[in-house]
Design a protein around this motif. Structure first.
Motif, PDB file in Angstrom:
ATOM      1  N   PRO B 121       0.668  -1.135  -0.133  1.00  0.00           N
ATOM      2  CA  PRO B 121       0.658  -0.121   0.014  1.00  0.00           C
ATOM      3  C   PRO B 121       0.600   1.031  -0.047  1.00  0.00           C
ATOM      4  O   PRO B 121       0.159   2.373  -0.374  1.00  0.00           O
ATOM      5  CB  PRO B 121      -0.842   0.105   1.084  1.00  0.00           C
ATOM      6  N   SER B 125      -0.651   5.178  -4.901  1.00  0.00           N
ATOM      7  CA  SER B 125      -0.681   6.929  -5.127  1.00  0.00           C
ATOM      8  C   SER B 125      -2.633   7.309  -3.937  1.00  0.00           C
ATOM      9  O   SER B 125      -3.187   5.932  -4.328  1.00  0.00           O
ATOM     10  CB  SER B 125      -1.967   7.404  -6.523  1.00  0.00           C
ATOM     11  N   LEU B 127      -4.489   8.612  -3.796  1.00  0.00           N
ATOM     12  CA  LEU B 127      -5.799   9.440  -4.305  1.00  0.00           C
ATOM     13  C   LEU B 127      -6.614   8.131  -4.929  1.00  0.00           C
ATOM     14  O   LEU B 127      -7.488   8.331  -4.705  1.00  0.00           O
ATOM     15  CB  LEU B 127      -5.299  10.803  -5.316  1.00  0.00           C
ATOM     16  N   ILE B 128      -5.980   7.719  -5.488  1.00  0.00           N
ATOM     17  CA  ILE B 128      -5.917   6.734  -6.379  1.00  0.00           C
ATOM     18  C   ILE B 128      -6.825   5.307  -5.607  1.00  0.00           C
ATOM     19  O   ILE B 128      -8.140   4.496  -5.557  1.00  0.00           O
ATOM     20  CB  ILE B 128      -5.039   5.682  -7.419  1.00  0.00           C
ATOM     21  N   TYR B 131      -9.929   6.234  -4.348  1.00  0.00           N
ATOM     22  CA  TYR B 131     -11.478   6.303  -5.444  1.00  0.00           C
ATOM     23  C   TYR B 131     -11.910   4.759  -5.372  1.00  0.00           C
ATOM     24  O   TYR B 131     -12.787   5.463  -5.026  1.00  0.00           O
ATOM     25  CB  TYR B 131     -10.443   6.116  -6.895  1.00  0.00           C
ATOM     26  N   ILE B 132     -10.268   4.066  -5.050  1.00  0.00           N
ATOM     27  CA  ILE B 132     -10.629   2.403  -5.059  1.00  0.00           C
ATOM     28  C   ILE B 132     -11.362   2.390  -3.518  1.00  0.00           C
ATOM     29  O   ILE B 132     -12.518   0.971  -3.230  1.00  0.00           O
ATOM     30  CB  ILE B 132      -9.559   1.425  -4.878  1.00  0.00           C
ATOM     31  N   ASN B 134     -13.834   4.677  -1.820  1.00  0.00           N
ATOM     32  CA  ASN B 134     -15.367   4.603  -2.399  1.00  0.00           C
ATOM     33  C   ASN B 134     -15.943   3.493  -2.287  1.00  0.00           C
ATOM     34  O   ASN B 134     -17.152   3.527  -2.309  1.00  0.00           O
ATOM     35  CB  ASN B 134     -14.716   6.002  -2.767  1.00  0.00           C
ATOM     36  N   TYR B 135     -15.642   3.513  -3.950  1.00  0.00           N
ATOM     37  CA  TYR B 135     -16.481   2.070  -4.563  1.00  0.00           C
ATOM     38  C   TYR B 135     -16.599   1.145  -3.710  1.00  0.00           C
ATOM     39  O   TYR B 135     -17.916   0.497  -3.327  1.00  0.00           O
ATOM     40  CB  TYR B 135     -15.600   1.540  -5.321  1.00  0.00           C
ATOM     41  N   ILE B 136     -15.473   0.861  -3.022  1.00  0.00           N
ATOM     42  CA  ILE B 136     -15.570  -0.650  -1.989  1.00  0.00           C
ATOM     43  C   ILE B 136     -17.192   0.112  -1.220  1.00  0.00           C
ATOM     44  O   ILE B 136     -18.155  -0.217  -0.306  1.00  0.00           O
ATOM     45  CB  ILE B 136     -14.289  -0.829  -1.215  1.00  0.00           C
ATOM     46  N   HIS B 139     -20.532   0.782  -3.370  1.00  0.00           N
ATOM     47  CA  HIS B 139     -21.358  -0.068  -3.989  1.00  0.00           C
ATOM     48  C   HIS B 139     -21.070  -1.793  -3.160  1.00  0.00           C
ATOM     49  O   HIS B 139     -21.864  -2.082  -2.977  1.00  0.00           O
ATOM     50  CB  HIS B 139     -20.734   0.166  -5.470  1.00  0.00           C
ATOM     51  N   PHE B 140     -19.325  -2.239  -2.886  1.00  0.00           N
ATOM     52  CA  PHE B 140     -19.201  -3.206  -2.335  1.00  0.00           C
ATOM     53  C   PHE B 140     -19.847  -4.053  -1.230  1.00  0.00           C
ATOM     54  O   PHE B 140     -20.576  -4.140  -1.344  1.00  0.00           O
ATOM     55  CB  PHE B 140     -17.949  -3.089  -2.815  1.00  0.00           C
ATOM     56  N   ASP B 143     -23.809  -3.940  -1.016  1.00  0.00           N
ATOM     57  CA  ASP B 143     -24.312  -5.216  -2.348  1.00  0.00           C
ATOM     58  C   ASP B 143     -24.294  -6.489  -1.547  1.00  0.00           C
ATOM     59  O   ASP B 143     -25.112  -6.993  -1.191  1.00  0.00           O
ATOM     60  CB  ASP B 143     -23.113  -5.261  -3.138  1.00  0.00           C
ATOM     61  N   TRP B 174      -5.511   1.901   6.295  1.00  0.00           N
ATOM     62  CA  TRP B 174      -4.810   0.300   5.390  1.00  0.00           C
ATOM     63  C   TRP B 174      -3.310   0.913   4.452  1.00  0.00           C
ATOM     64  O   TRP B 174      -2.454   0.149   4.511  1.00  0.00           O
ATOM     65  CB  TRP B 174      -5.704   0.206   4.244  1.00  0.00           C
ATOM     66  N   MET B 241     -10.391  13.611  -0.174  1.00  0.00           N
ATOM     67  CA  MET B 241     -10.382  14.643  -1.753  1.00  0.00           C
ATOM     68  C   MET B 241     -11.211  13.469  -2.222  1.00  0.00           C
ATOM     69  O   MET B 241     -11.759  13.236  -3.015  1.00  0.00           O
ATOM     70  CB  MET B 241      -9.230  15.049  -2.541  1.00  0.00           C
TER      71      MET B 241
END
Lengths: 273, 301
Positions: B121, B125, B127-128, B131-132, B134-136, B139-140, B143, B174, B241
């Motif tokens: 880790p 980056s 930031l990226i 973003y990942i 953020n999706y987890i 959504h993940f 769901d 993390w 951010m």
């Protein structure tokens, strides 16, 4: 002997923990390859097909190769110039610490580590704009200059352990200070150069804040900044977004997989010294 | 430099030349550092006593910005959030890193592979990664929660003003545990193994060995890790951010984000400069107190 026995309990615990680290990486790779329909069926499932379209669209949309080139050029130039210049300054200061002015400079650089960037953030934008450095060249310059505090600290810590006899022998041979630095000191600094080089590389490659405030021209933007700029345009097409994220992360992951041992040892050397 | 001088007194001429070389090595770096680091910092302090919006005219307003800071709910909230977050993150990251380092330092299989995975880790980056995750979170996890009928996890925690900070904390831990783990691991490797053997002969258990050998021996690493982690987390920006943008509302707005937003987007150049000055004083104070406190403990042990 008791010590030689493998501790399977800890091994298993570490294995479970490492899944927590790898899971987001797996998710990124798998979502990047799927179609939205496949993702809707199951986020977790292994992709059936390699949906290359995500990558093609992401490359076009974000102008990936341009951003990759920008990040690569900035990182390589910053690392090369940082290693050469910061070690040189550290050498000059470390060999003159008995003089008050150099001692003062040492503490001047070190104490700057405690100055949080936000106090500089607003004025530096005005200043770089006024000087025409509101661009990639300015960004490179700032990385090299801002690295000085920390790098001088670690270089000097290491330079203290290098015996002066070596230099004195070179002086007798008629070498001047510049020659001594390049031919004797710089090679001896190799372990520290590795530490500084790796940390600088990770910083310049992954940094988001400085590019965010300094770069305006889309043709100069770095990979992390591009992800930020296109966040809105990806909107709910997560497969496209993840293809883009994966491509932005991949170059460093590849470097890491190839040079993992060297990278970790390099950072560890700096920490122990 | 005059040639005659060198010819007349070769010894001192050579010395002078040497000093000139050292000066030449140092001066450009000092000049650039002053111009791009110290000078803007001084400018920030200067403008904190004005009413400048970032463009146009300005005048001195004395301590007005500083007095207004104390009255500004958004500012107070950002300090509260940032400090609570930084303290929690520092403790969690150091606890987890120390545990991981001890695990990685024990007799295990695949040590280098694990070490490589746990450090991963740190090279990504933030930031990226944000973003990942953020999706987890968005959504993940919801769901999965719906599939398994877990009501409490079925909503995006980043969308809840009361819970969004947990998401930021998870990503921070993390990501940041990687670096501290490697530092602790290198600290553990400096401890001679015969110390443990001697303790075993004396009948010391695992717990006592940890408190009486491991912890004192890596006290210096503990100090450095605590100070660095705290300082980094007080400056948190990228994670937020990527995850929440400071929201919902301003519930996860950190000080660095507030200075960025207010300074660049709301024309509060002078006001946020005053904020940055206070922020700077806080960071120096916290680091200083930590170093004093932890170093005294190092000596005591």
């Amino acid at each position: 002997m008791e010590r030689k026995q493998t501790n399977w309990f800890v091994t298993i615990l570490l294995f479970i923990g490492s899944l927590l680290i790898l899971f987001p990486v797996y998710l990124t790779v798998s979502i990047a390859m799927k179609t939205p329909e496949e993702t809707a069926d199951s986020i977790l499932a292994i992709p059936n097909t390699f949906n290359i379209e995500n990558f093609q669209i992401a490359i076009e949309m974000t102008n990936f190769f341009q951003a990759f080139q920008n990040s690569a050029v900035i990182t390589v130039v910053v690392v090369a110039l940082t290693l050469m210049s910061n070690s040189l300054v550290a050498y000059a200061i470390s060999r003159n610490m008995h003089l008050r002015i150099y001692k003062f400079l040492y503490f001047y650089f070190i104490s700057a580590m405690f100055i949080p960037f936000p106090i500089i953030m607003l004025p530096i934008v005005k200043q770089t704009t006024a000087m025409g450095l509101h661009n990639a060249a300015g960004l490179i310059l700032l990385y090299i200059v801002y690295g000085l505090s920390f790098n001088i600290f670690v270089y000097i810590g290491y330079l203290r352990s290098i015996p002066k006899d070596l230099e004195e022998a070179a002086i007798i041979d008629g070498a001047n200070v510049w020659g001594i630095f390049w031919r004797v000191i710089f090679p001896l600094l190799a372990p520290m150069n590795a530490t500084v080089g790796i940390l600088t590389c990770l910083w310049a490659w992954n940094d988001f804040m400085l590019p965010l405030i300094l770069l305006n021209d889309p043709d100069e933007m770095t990979l992390p900044l591009v992800q930020y700029i296109f966040k809105g345009q990806f909107s709910t097409d997560y497969n496209l977004a993840f293809a883009s994220y994966l491509m932005a992360l991949l170059p460093m992951i590849i470097v890491y997989v190839l040079a993992q041992k060297w990278i970790i040892n390099g950072i560890t050397t700096g920490a122990v010294k | 430099m005059e040639k005659t001088n060198i010819a007349a007194r070769p010894g001192s001429g050579k010395k002078l030349k040497k000093q000139a070389a050292f000066a030449l090595m140092t001066i450009p770096a000092v000049a650039l550092f002053f111009l791009f680091h110290t000078y803007p910092a001084l400018q920030g302090i200067f403008y904190s006593f004005t009413d400048w919006s970032g463009y146009g005219e300005w005048k001195f307003v004395g301590l007005k910005n500083y007095i207004n800071l104390l009255d500004d709910d958004r500012v107070i909230h950002a300090y509260g959030f940032t400090f609570q977050f930084a303290i929690l993150a520092t403790i969690l990251v150091n606890m987890i890193s120390l545990l991981l380092a001890i695990g990685l330092n024990s007799k295990i299989k695949f040590r280098n592979t694990f070490r490589g995975i746990y450090f991963l880790p740190n090279i990504l980056s933030i930031l990226i990664v944000g973003y990942i995750f953020n999706y987890i979170f968005a959504h993940f996890i919801p769901d999965l929660a719906v599939q398994f009928g877990i009501e409490s996890l079925s909503k995006n925690i980043l969308g809840d003003p009361k819970l969004a900070w947990i998401g930021v904390l998870v990503v921070t831990v993390w990501q940041a545990a990687a670096f501290n783990t490697i530092l602790y691991l290198s600290g553990l490797q400096t401890i001679p193994t015969d110390l443990y053997e001697a303790a075993s002969i004396d009948g010391a258990g695992t717990w006592r060995k940890f408190w009486n050998i491991t912890f004192p021996m890596i006290a210096a690493f503990f100090t450095i890790n605590m100070v660095l982690a705290m300082k980094n987390f007080l400056m948190i920006f990228d994670h937020i951010m990527a995850l929440t943008g400071g929201g919902p509302g301003t519930s996860t707005e950190s000080i660095a984000l507030l200075i960025y937003r207010g300074g660049f987007e709301n024309g509060e150049f002078a006001f946020q400069s005053a904020n940055a000055v206070i922020y700077f004083i806080f960071i120096v104070l916290v680091s200083f107190i930590q170093i004093r406190f932890l170093q005294r403990r190092e000596v005591d042990m």
